[in-house]
Motif scaffolding. Structure first.
Motif, PDB file in Angstrom:
ATOM      1  N   ALA A 119     -29.863 -21.701   8.819  1.00  0.00           N
ATOM      2  CA  ALA A 119     -28.721 -21.065   8.315  1.00  0.00           C
ATOM      3  C   ALA A 119     -28.467 -20.237   6.834  1.00  0.00           C
ATOM      4  O   ALA A 119     -28.218 -19.211   6.594  1.00  0.00           O
ATOM      5  CB  ALA A 119     -27.503 -21.891   8.477  1.00  0.00           C
ATOM      6  N   VAL A 150     -21.228 -15.592   4.389  1.00  0.00           N
ATOM      7  CA  VAL A 150     -20.971 -16.686   4.999  1.00  0.00           C
ATOM      8  C   VAL A 150     -20.024 -16.175   6.229  1.00  0.00           C
ATOM      9  O   VAL A 150     -20.032 -16.686   7.363  1.00  0.00           O
ATOM     10  CB  VAL A 150     -19.922 -17.615   3.895  1.00  0.00           C
ATOM     11  N   GLU A 151     -18.866 -15.311   5.853  1.00  0.00           N
ATOM     12  CA  GLU A 151     -17.992 -14.674   6.988  1.00  0.00           C
ATOM     13  C   GLU A 151     -18.572 -14.214   8.005  1.00  0.00           C
ATOM     14  O   GLU A 151     -18.745 -14.506   9.318  1.00  0.00           O
ATOM     15  CB  GLU A 151     -17.133 -13.924   6.370  1.00  0.00           C
ATOM     16  N   ALA A 154     -21.105 -16.885  10.202  1.00  0.00           N
ATOM     17  CA  ALA A 154     -19.759 -17.531  10.896  1.00  0.00           C
ATOM     18  C   ALA A 154     -19.485 -16.923  12.111  1.00  0.00           C
ATOM     19  O   ALA A 154     -19.462 -17.199  13.202  1.00  0.00           O
ATOM     20  CB  ALA A 154     -18.581 -18.033   9.970  1.00  0.00           C
ATOM     21  N   LEU A 155     -19.115 -15.455  11.878  1.00  0.00           N
ATOM     22  CA  LEU A 155     -18.248 -14.710  12.813  1.00  0.00           C
ATOM     23  C   LEU A 155     -19.362 -14.313  14.206  1.00  0.00           C
ATOM     24  O   LEU A 155     -19.287 -14.381  15.017  1.00  0.00           O
ATOM     25  CB  LEU A 155     -18.038 -13.297  12.076  1.00  0.00           C
ATOM     26  N   ASP A 157     -22.081 -15.962  14.567  1.00  0.00           N
ATOM     27  CA  ASP A 157     -22.242 -17.414  15.389  1.00  0.00           C
ATOM     28  C   ASP A 157     -21.303 -17.630  16.412  1.00  0.00           C
ATOM     29  O   ASP A 157     -21.356 -18.154  17.766  1.00  0.00           O
ATOM     30  CB  ASP A 157     -22.017 -18.578  14.426  1.00  0.00           C
ATOM     31  N   GLY A 158     -20.202 -17.476  16.193  1.00  0.00           N
ATOM     32  CA  GLY A 158     -19.026 -17.707  16.945  1.00  0.00           C
ATOM     33  C   GLY A 158     -19.095 -16.616  18.064  1.00  0.00           C
ATOM     34  O   GLY A 158     -18.762 -17.140  19.534  1.00  0.00           O
ATOM     35  N   LEU A 159     -19.068 -15.611  17.974  1.00  0.00           N
ATOM     36  CA  LEU A 159     -19.435 -14.406  18.870  1.00  0.00           C
ATOM     37  C   LEU A 159     -20.443 -14.790  19.993  1.00  0.00           C
ATOM     38  O   LEU A 159     -20.219 -14.643  20.994  1.00  0.00           O
ATOM     39  CB  LEU A 159     -19.515 -13.086  18.280  1.00  0.00           C
TER      40      LEU A 159
ATOM     41  N   ALA B 154     -13.808 -16.851  17.192  1.00  0.00           N
ATOM     42  CA  ALA B 154     -15.088 -16.933  16.605  1.00  0.00           C
ATOM     43  C   ALA B 154     -15.423 -17.078  15.663  1.00  0.00           C
ATOM     44  O   ALA B 154     -16.281 -18.035  15.072  1.00  0.00           O
ATOM     45  CB  ALA B 154     -15.842 -15.225  17.247  1.00  0.00           C
ATOM     46  N   LEU B 155     -14.643 -16.554  14.522  1.00  0.00           N
ATOM     47  CA  LEU B 155     -14.758 -16.827  13.154  1.00  0.00           C
ATOM     48  C   LEU B 155     -14.496 -18.227  12.743  1.00  0.00           C
ATOM     49  O   LEU B 155     -15.366 -18.999  11.959  1.00  0.00           O
ATOM     50  CB  LEU B 155     -13.929 -16.004  12.249  1.00  0.00           C
ATOM     51  N   ASP B 157     -14.551 -20.888  14.839  1.00  0.00           N
ATOM     52  CA  ASP B 157     -15.773 -21.675  15.381  1.00  0.00           C
ATOM     53  C   ASP B 157     -16.768 -21.755  14.486  1.00  0.00           C
ATOM     54  O   ASP B 157     -17.351 -22.685  14.111  1.00  0.00           O
ATOM     55  CB  ASP B 157     -16.083 -20.886  16.913  1.00  0.00           C
ATOM     56  N   GLY B 158     -17.326 -20.358  14.036  1.00  0.00           N
ATOM     57  CA  GLY B 158     -18.468 -20.530  13.384  1.00  0.00           C
ATOM     58  C   GLY B 158     -18.349 -21.275  12.031  1.00  0.00           C
ATOM     59  O   GLY B 158     -19.303 -21.884  11.254  1.00  0.00           O
ATOM     60  N   LEU B 159     -17.154 -21.123  11.453  1.00  0.00           N
ATOM     61  CA  LEU B 159     -16.788 -21.785   9.870  1.00  0.00           C
ATOM     62  C   LEU B 159     -16.786 -23.243  10.218  1.00  0.00           C
ATOM     63  O   LEU B 159     -17.242 -23.772   9.219  1.00  0.00           O
ATOM     64  CB  LEU B 159     -15.285 -21.406   9.592  1.00  0.00           C
ATOM     65  N   ARG B 162     -20.416 -24.479  10.263  1.00  0.00           N
ATOM     66  CA  ARG B 162     -20.825 -24.524   8.866  1.00  0.00           C
ATOM     67  C   ARG B 162     -20.365 -25.510   7.982  1.00  0.00           C
ATOM     68  O   ARG B 162     -21.160 -26.213   7.481  1.00  0.00           O
ATOM     69  CB  ARG B 162     -20.531 -22.901   8.303  1.00  0.00           C
ATOM     70  N   ARG B 165     -21.868 -28.678   9.138  1.00  0.00           N
ATOM     71  CA  ARG B 165     -23.388 -28.748   8.820  1.00  0.00           C
ATOM     72  C   ARG B 165     -23.403 -28.912   7.176  1.00  0.00           C
ATOM     73  O   ARG B 165     -24.289 -30.009   6.677  1.00  0.00           O
ATOM     74  CB  ARG B 165     -23.994 -27.410   9.198  1.00  0.00           C
ATOM     75  N   GLU B 166     -22.736 -28.185   6.552  1.00  0.00           N
ATOM     76  CA  GLU B 166     -22.904 -28.294   4.914  1.00  0.00           C
ATOM     77  C   GLU B 166     -21.370 -28.502   4.457  1.00  0.00           C
ATOM     78  O   GLU B 166     -21.011 -27.567   3.732  1.00  0.00           O
ATOM     79  CB  GLU B 166     -23.546 -27.168   4.499  1.00  0.00           C
ATOM     80  N   ILE B 183     -11.661 -17.310   3.640  1.00  0.00           N
ATOM     81  CA  ILE B 183     -11.878 -16.391   4.536  1.00  0.00           C
ATOM     82  C   ILE B 183     -10.789 -16.272   5.860  1.00  0.00           C
ATOM     83  O   ILE B 183     -10.435 -15.266   6.101  1.00  0.00           O
ATOM     84  CB  ILE B 183     -13.285 -16.758   5.063  1.00  0.00           C
TER      85      ILE B 183
END
Lengths: 200, 200
Positions: A119, A150-151, A154-155, A157-159, B154-155, B157-159, B162, B165-166, B183
């Motif tokens: 990541a 980061v945005e 994350a986006l 990943d989620g997509l 999606a955003l 979820d991805g956030l 992350r 994780r960290e 964000i």
DNA sequence: GGAATAACCATACGGCGGTATGGCTACGAG
DNA sequence: CTCGTAGCCATACCGCCGTATGGTTATTCC
């Protein structure tokens, strides 16, 4: 062997990646697998590292090609991020493997380290792209590169998750894949509103 | 019993949720667990459903409170989405459970159905919020609600991934949590640029 | 050439996990 | 009353998985 692990997980999930199954899939004996890996954990970790490395390498190749062709950073990033989406059978398999290991990373610190490093690599590259964009004029000077990176990760990943879950669910007339691409393209356009000076 | 499953997964991962362990954790015998659930799959599926249902309910309560207080939709959504982030120990546990089941959903169709339904619920609610925003003036009329909703889920979820994780990795001076909130707030502000007429 | 090391295999072992079995209590309906 | 059903338990069973063991064939290096 790592490829055998990949195939098994992609096809039947992490639990299917047993020693015996891996040996069979790879065409070796169980003993040989043990010869190279002291434990199953070691095997899985190695496979995980290999898989993420090959993914990163693939993306690096793609972006390098884009750079060589003199594409705007915005477009290069879009291509790179799209590569991370499960848009075909191969990448769906890859996504499945990747997610299986990410789940495992919640229990196994060593795997978590790999996930984190991967990541960090990706966000780092993107942040670098944004910084470069500032210098060449694609990005507004005041933009926060780290936050934007980061945005975007994350986006993406989620997509990717959504695309894997519901590959055929269309959104507002678009197919799932088109919608995901449109969203990414839109965000990149917002982050990279300008034109590169070198081609102005 | 479902709570026992939750605790076990949150603490030691999905593999720790064995029949014996669940029985012990819940203070029952293995036989009783079998009495209520024909198979382990059934138990896990039930637990998954319960957990997602309680999550959705919690978010619904929060948004209802926001509505009652007459908050702008933008703020209500922000609060709701923030609730989905693993910002404290409880929600970190919840996230772990949720991710474990999502991984499992790649192998078990029944679990996949739950995951899909949950996701549909959330995007649906958000899309509804955007539509409402159009009527009250917070959202530009031309905005595509479905697309925006997909982006926001999606955003988030991805956030969440992350952040799990960290949790301590800061971004541009902000803590991870602050960055994630910033964000989300930023994207919501972009999607809901106007003010609600009713309070103008 | 020969010893040591690596490649490679078949199989045995021990543990554990899910499920099956059989039985025991309690209690509400007929 | 008693019968059936639900709540509840201990334990036996079976299969599978990771690992250990002991061995055979190559290969490499002195």
């Amino acid at each position: 062997m790592a490829e055998a692990v990949h195939r098994l997980i992609a096809h039947d999930g992490l639990d299917a990646a047993t020693m015996a199954a891996v040996a069979r899939e790879a065409g070796f004996s169980v003993g040989l697998v043990q010869h190279y890996f002291k434990s199953k954990d070691e095997l899985l970790l190695f496979a995980y590292q290999r898989i993420t490395a090959s993914l990163l390498e693939r993306v690096a190749t793609i972006t390098a090609r884009g750079e060589a062709a003199g594409q705007p950073i915005r477009d290069i990033l879009l291509t790179g991020l799209k590569e991370l989406l499960p848009l075909d059978a191969a990448r769906r398999g890859e996504h499945r493997v990747s997610r299986a290991f990410q789940a495992r990373a919640m229990d196994v610190p060593a795997a978590a380290a790999v996930a984190e490093a991967t990541a960090a690599m990706i966000t780092g590259k993107i942040a670098q792209g944004v910084e470069n964009g500032k210098e060449c004029g694609e990005v507004e000077p005041g933009t926060d590169a780290a936050l934007g990176a980061v945005e975007l990760t994350a986006l993406t990943d989620g997509l990717a998750d959504r695309l894997y879950r519901e590959p055929d669910r269309s959104v507002a007339g678009r197919s799932g894949a088109e919608a995901a691409e449109a969203i990414l393209a839109d965000r990149l356009a917002a982050l990279f509103p300008g034109e590169c000076r070198h081609y102005a």
